[in-house]
Motif scaffolding. Structure first.
Motif, PDB file in Angstrom:
ATOM      1  N   GLY A   1       0.818  -1.212   0.000  1.00  0.00           N
ATOM      2  CA  GLY A   1       0.000   0.000   0.000  1.00  0.00           C
ATOM      3  C   GLY A   1       0.847   1.255   0.000  1.00  0.00           C
ATOM      4  N   GLU A   2       0.184   2.380   0.193  1.00  0.00           N
ATOM      5  CA  GLU A   2       0.861   3.675   0.144  1.00  0.00           C
ATOM      6  C   GLU A   2       1.369   4.050   1.535  1.00  0.00           C
ATOM      7  OE1 GLU A   2       2.466   7.205  -1.260  1.00  0.00           O
ATOM      8  OE2 GLU A   2       1.793   5.391  -2.294  1.00  0.00           O
ATOM      9  N   PRO A   3       2.687   4.282   1.679  1.00  0.00           N
ATOM     10  CA  PRO A   3       3.217   4.693   2.987  1.00  0.00           C
ATOM     11  C   PRO A   3       2.587   5.999   3.450  1.00  0.00           C
ATOM     12  CG  PRO A   3       4.990   4.089   1.474  1.00  0.00           C
ATOM     13  CD  PRO A   3       3.737   4.169   0.657  1.00  0.00           C
ATOM     14  N   SER A   4       2.477   6.152   4.766  1.00  0.00           N
ATOM     15  CA  SER A   4       1.843   7.334   5.335  1.00  0.00           C
ATOM     16  C   SER A   4       2.520   7.712   6.641  1.00  0.00           C
ATOM     17  CB  SER A   4       0.353   7.058   5.593  1.00  0.00           C
ATOM     18  OG  SER A   4      -0.216   8.067   6.408  1.00  0.00           O
ATOM     19  N   TYR A   5       2.542   8.995   6.943  1.00  0.00           N
ATOM     20  CA  TYR A   5       3.062   9.470   8.218  1.00  0.00           C
ATOM     21  C   TYR A   5       2.142   9.112   9.378  1.00  0.00           C
ATOM     22  CZ  TYR A   5       7.312  12.004   7.019  1.00  0.00           C
ATOM     23  OH  TYR A   5       8.602  12.322   6.667  1.00  0.00           O
ATOM     24  N   LEU A   6       0.964   8.598   9.081  1.00  0.00           N
ATOM     25  CA  LEU A   6       0.075   8.128  10.133  1.00  0.00           C
ATOM     26  C   LEU A   6       0.442   6.724  10.588  1.00  0.00           C
ATOM     27  CD1 LEU A   6      -3.351   9.328   8.684  1.00  0.00           C
ATOM     28  CD2 LEU A   6      -1.841  10.521  10.292  1.00  0.00           C
ATOM     29  N   ASP A   7       1.202   6.001   9.772  1.00  0.00           N
ATOM     30  CA  ASP A   7       1.592   4.636  10.125  1.00  0.00           C
ATOM     31  C   ASP A   7       2.391   4.633  11.417  1.00  0.00           C
ATOM     32  OD1 ASP A   7       0.382   3.495   7.886  1.00  0.00           O
ATOM     33  OD2 ASP A   7       2.169   3.795   6.645  1.00  0.00           O
ATOM     34  N   GLY A   8       2.096   3.668  12.257  1.00  0.00           N
ATOM     35  CA  GLY A   8       2.773   3.574  13.549  1.00  0.00           C
ATOM     36  C   GLY A   8       2.043   4.298  14.652  1.00  0.00           C
ATOM     37  N   SER A   9       0.993   5.058  14.315  1.00  0.00           N
ATOM     38  CA  SER A   9       0.166   5.738  15.310  1.00  0.00           C
ATOM     39  C   SER A   9      -1.215   5.089  15.325  1.00  0.00           C
ATOM     40  CB  SER A   9       0.043   7.230  14.987  1.00  0.00           C
ATOM     41  OG  SER A   9      -0.896   7.439  13.940  1.00  0.00           O
ATOM     42  N   ARG A  10      -2.058   5.536  16.233  1.00  0.00           N
ATOM     43  CA  ARG A  10      -3.413   4.976  16.330  1.00  0.00           C
ATOM     44  C   ARG A  10      -4.245   5.250  15.076  1.00  0.00           C
ATOM     45  NH1 ARG A  10      -5.540   8.415  21.312  1.00  0.00           N
ATOM     46  NH2 ARG A  10      -3.385   8.032  21.918  1.00  0.00           N
ATOM     47  N   LEU A  11      -3.817   6.219  14.258  1.00  0.00           N
ATOM     48  CA  LEU A  11      -4.538   6.535  13.030  1.00  0.00           C
ATOM     49  C   LEU A  11      -4.019   5.746  11.826  1.00  0.00           C
ATOM     50  CD1 LEU A  11      -4.788  10.427  13.362  1.00  0.00           C
ATOM     51  CD2 LEU A  11      -6.475   8.711  14.015  1.00  0.00           C
TER      52      LEU A  11
END
Length: 284
Positions: free
Chosen positions: A106-116
Motif C-alpha cells: 500500500g501507500e506509505p503514510s506518516y500516520l503509520d505507527g500511530s493509532r490513526l
C-alpha cells in the motif's frame, strides 16, 4: 467561532539508537511529554537535588533518578507528574516489522505507527520473530550516503519474502524486486510523502501529540534537539494528522527544538522517559 485551545508540551525520549534498531541492549524507545511550566519543572528538579541528594549538575539525567537506593525519589517524582504527563513506549522490533508492511504494502503514510495508521495485526507478530527478515530490511533501507539501492541488500531481502509469506504474512505475496526498488527510489529521491522507515521517534511523536490533543485542542511541542525530527518531517506529520482528524482542531501546530540544558521542562521529560524505558526493558 472561538480559536481552538492550544497546549504546549515539553518532550524528550530515551532509547534512541539511530538506525541500530535491532540492538538487544536497547529494545525499546520511550517518548515522554509533560504539561508543566518552567517554574513547576524547575521546582521538581530542585526537590530532586535537595530532598533526594541528586548531584547538582547543569542537566539531570535518568541515571540519577534510577540509581540503586532511589525508590522514594521515583515514587515522589511520578506522583508529582500524575495527570500532567504521558509516556509512549515503542518496541523497536515491532516498529521494524510494521515498517516492512507500511512501506511495501500500500501507500506509505506518516500516520503509520500511530493509532490513526494501519493495523497489521498478526503479521507484525510473525515478522518480529523473523530476525533475519528484520535485519535484511534494516540493511536495505539504510540509504544514507547512497545514490541508489544496494542490489545485494535488496536481493537478500527479496529472497526471504516467500518464506515470510509461508509463515503467515500473505500481505507480502507477489512482492517483487521491482516493487521494492521503486519504494527505495522514492526514499532516495526525498519523496516527502514517504516516512523514514528507521526513525521510530516520528510515530512516537505522533502518538504523543494525539494523546495530548484528544480531539479538542492543538499541541505545540518543545522537544530536545533530535536529528530525526527535521523541519520537513514535522511539517508533513502535522499536515497528515490535521487531514486525518478534520474537522477537529489540527493536533500538531509546531515543533520547536531546544537545548535541554536550558529548559527544565525537557529535563523532566527526559527523566520520565528514562524511567519508562528502564521499566519496560527486561532486567539482564
Amino acid at each position: 467561532m472561538p480559536a481552538p485551545a492550544v497546549v504546549e508540551i515539553a518532550c524528550d525520549e530515551s532509547g534512541f539508537s539511530g538506525t541500530n534498531l535491532l540492538d538487544p541492549a536497547s529494545p525499546v524507545i520511550a517518548h515522554a511529554g509533560v504539561d508543566l511550566t518552567r517554574e513547576e519543572a524547575a521546582a521538581v528538579l530542585s526537590t530532586l537535588r535537595s530532598r533526594f541528594n541528586h548531584r547538582r549538575t547543569q542537566e539531570h539525567k535518568a541515571s540519577l533518578l534510577l540509581r540503586p537506593g532511589q525508590p522514594e525519589a521515583v515514587a515522589w517524582f511520578l506522583a508529582e507528574l500524575a495527570g500532567r504527563s504521558t509516556v509512549h513506549v515503542v518496541d523497536k522490533r515491532d516498529h521494524v516489522a510494521g515498517r516492512v508492511l507500511d512501506l511495501l504494502t500500500g501507500e506509505p503514510s506518516y500516520l503509520d505507527g500511530s493509532r490513526l495508521g494501519r493495523d497489521h495485526g498478526r503479521a507484525v507478530a510473525v515478522l518480529r520473530g523473523r530476525g533475519d527478515v528484520l535485519a535484511a530490511f534494516v540493511a536495505m533501507t539504510h540509504l544514507k550516503h547512497r545514490r541508489r539501492p544496494d542490489p545485494a541488500a535488496v536481493g537478500r531481502f527479496v529472497a526471504l519474502v516467500p518464506g515470510v509469506v509461508a509463515d503467515g504474512v500473505p500481505e507480502l505475496a507477489g512482492l517483487t524486486r521491482r516493487d521494492v526498488v521503486a519504494v527505495l527510489d522514492r526514499l532516495l529521491d526525498g519523496d516527502p510523502a514517504v516516512p523514514p522507515p528507521l526513525e521510530p521517534l516520528v510515530p512516537a511523536l505522533a502518538e504523543t501529540v494525539l494523546r495530548w490533543s484528544d480531539g479538542h485542542r492543538s499541541v505545540v511541542v518543545v522537544h530536545d534537539e533530535q536529528s530525526a525530527l527535521t523541519r520537513q518531517r514535522t511539517a508533513v506529520l502535522a499536515a497528515s494528522l490535521a487531514a486525518a482528524v478534520s474537522p477537529d482542531p489540527p493536533p500538531l501546530l509546531a515543533v520547536r527544538q531546544v537545548d535541554s540544558r536550558h529548559d527544565p521542562r525537557v529535563q523532566v521529560a527526559d527523566l520520565l522517559a528514562g524511567w519508562a524505558r528502564s521499566s519496560a526493558e527486561p532486567v539482564a
